[in-house]
Design an enzyme around this catalytic site. Sequence first.
Site, PDB file in Angstrom:
ATOM      1  CE1 TYR A   1      -4.184   1.231  -0.332  1.00 10.34           C
ATOM      2  CE2 TYR A   1      -3.902   2.273   1.811  1.00 10.34           C
ATOM      3  CZ  TYR A   1      -4.639   2.088   0.656  1.00 10.34           C
ATOM      4  OH  TYR A   1      -5.821   2.769   0.483  1.00 10.34           O
TER       5      TYR A   1
ATOM      6  CE  LYS B   1      -7.511   5.761   1.169  1.00 16.31           C
ATOM      7  NZ  LYS B   1      -8.777   6.418   0.776  1.00 16.31           N
TER       8      LYS B   1
END
Length: 254
Positions: free
Chosen positions: A153, A160
């Site tokens: 990720y 995020k």
Amino acid sequence: MGILEGKRLLVTGVLTDSSIAFSVAKLAQQEGAQIVLTGFGRLSLVERIAKRLPEPPPVLELDITSTEHLDSLADRVGEHLGGLDGVVHAIGFAPQTALGGNFLNTSWEDVATAVQISTYSFKSLAVAALPLMKEGGAIVGLDFDATKAWPVYDWMGVAKAGLESCSRYLARDLGKHGIRVNLVAAGPLRTMAAKSIPGFGEFEDSWPAKAPIGWDINDPIPAAKACVALLSDWFPATTGEIVHVDGGVHAIGA
């Protein structure tokens, strides 16, 4: 009557009918809301997907990095809804070089793109919608738990984390306007966005086994229901919160 009866919502991020945003839009209409969708780049695709909703809504173009689009958004949405009671932020993007295990080699330019579109856009959208939210309301963003360094990720995880912090500051500054700001941190789902992440299969293979109550990577409805609940009046005193809809993986340290 549904829990969103009479609500007017702006929903971003509807690109395919497998997306969380599409399920939010569908459930919102079923619960009584009027909606407007936004799209960018593939507007004709969004318009086609919009026809699969119970009541095909208007689709407006929104490049979240365009000052012109943001400055005109309130007027354009206002032509259809008059005002807004809720906004769904389902916008995120990172270049391929920022994902898939390339963390140490990603250029600042690509990191900046990820942060602008996935993090700063939450503030941009909130400010653009603010003139239409004169009676308060709710803003809900889509998140992926940023408390851990997940495989593949990479810089999207950093973005995020920024989104989670941004939501808290928005909750602080928009509270005086009667606006609640919350995030729904969904588990991994087999969406178009997920398919663009190199190595996403690692999540697909492991997440359902780790989740205490199980997890269906093909079912966006649980996350969509959480969004609809937060958009409703059933969470009148909740803001700055992250609601995890991930089968419980975030809680068990797996």
